[in-house]
Design a protein around this motif. Sequence first.
Motif, PDB file in Angstrom:
ATOM      1  N   THR A   1      13.886 -62.586  18.693  1.00  0.00           N
ATOM      2  CA  THR A   1      13.741 -61.582  19.375  1.00  0.00           C
ATOM      3  C   THR A   1      14.797 -60.513  19.055  1.00  0.00           C
ATOM      4  O   THR A   1      16.113 -61.156  18.602  1.00  0.00           O
TER       5      THR A   1
ATOM      6  N   THR B   1      17.077 -59.622  21.412  1.00  0.00           N
ATOM      7  CA  THR B   1      18.004 -60.117  22.130  1.00  0.00           C
ATOM      8  C   THR B   1      18.774 -61.423  21.679  1.00  0.00           C
ATOM      9  O   THR B   1      19.869 -61.637  21.604  1.00  0.00           O
TER      10      THR B   1
ATOM     11  N   THR C   1       4.153 -58.880  17.920  1.00  0.00           N
ATOM     12  CA  THR C   1       4.333 -58.731  19.273  1.00  0.00           C
ATOM     13  C   THR C   1       3.681 -59.788  19.991  1.00  0.00           C
ATOM     14  O   THR C   1       2.339 -60.259  19.945  1.00  0.00           O
TER      15      THR C   1
ATOM     16  N   ALA D   1       7.296 -59.136  24.383  1.00  0.00           N
ATOM     17  CA  ALA D   1       8.003 -59.559  23.501  1.00  0.00           C
ATOM     18  C   ALA D   1       8.013 -59.072  21.911  1.00  0.00           C
ATOM     19  O   ALA D   1       6.756 -59.405  21.474  1.00  0.00           O
ATOM     20  N   LYS D   2       8.948 -58.631  21.151  1.00  0.00           N
ATOM     21  CA  LYS D   2       8.766 -58.235  19.870  1.00  0.00           C
ATOM     22  C   LYS D   2       9.452 -59.319  18.898  1.00  0.00           C
ATOM     23  O   LYS D   2      10.585 -59.395  19.249  1.00  0.00           O
TER      24      LYS D   2
END
Length: 207
Positions: A23, A25, A55, A59-60
């Motif tokens: 992700t 993040t 996706t 979340a991606k």
Amino acid sequence: MDDYQTEIAQIQQILKENQKGMTVTDISRKIKINRNSVAKYLDIMRTSGLVEMITFGPAKVFFPSRRIPIPTMLDLTSDYILIVDKDMRIIMINDSFLDFMNTDRLNLIGQNIEDIFIKKFDGSLDIVSEIRDALNGTHSSKDINFKIKEEHTFLKIRVVPTTFEDGKFGVTIIIKNITDQKMAEQTLRENEKQLRLLLEKINKNKK
């Protein structure tokens, strides 16, 4: 610019090491760059075909691209390839055409294709017209020849309507250098003519 390329290279390397995907993040923590910057770089990389995104709920997740990026694919062919937008400005060009033109990419990107063709290629006005027609969906193919330093050059030019990922229209121009083929055909015709003349001369001498 150097930092820009460095960050993208870092993201590419991290994604290669984490084939299950990451992700924004995850990547941000790994390379210690803020999320917004990472998201911006990933957008650029998606546009360039360097990464893919799936996706999962909110979340991606990003993965290394399994496709060949278009610029890389264009450079795999010896044909000369240009892509222009709806305003007929060159937005993509391959190395083969740059070598043929003996110029740098920066000298052509953003230039109007009409200026390039009319300045560089004699007898190319019809091609410019066909590029305009291609913006309305018309395919075409044409052979042209011109002189470079007193030597004839023969090109076969295909003009193909193109739709980009954002839905906008453009044109792909595929140019094949057929000079060797045309010169070989000309030599063959000349040899055949000489053979016919020789046979005619032999037949006359027999009478």
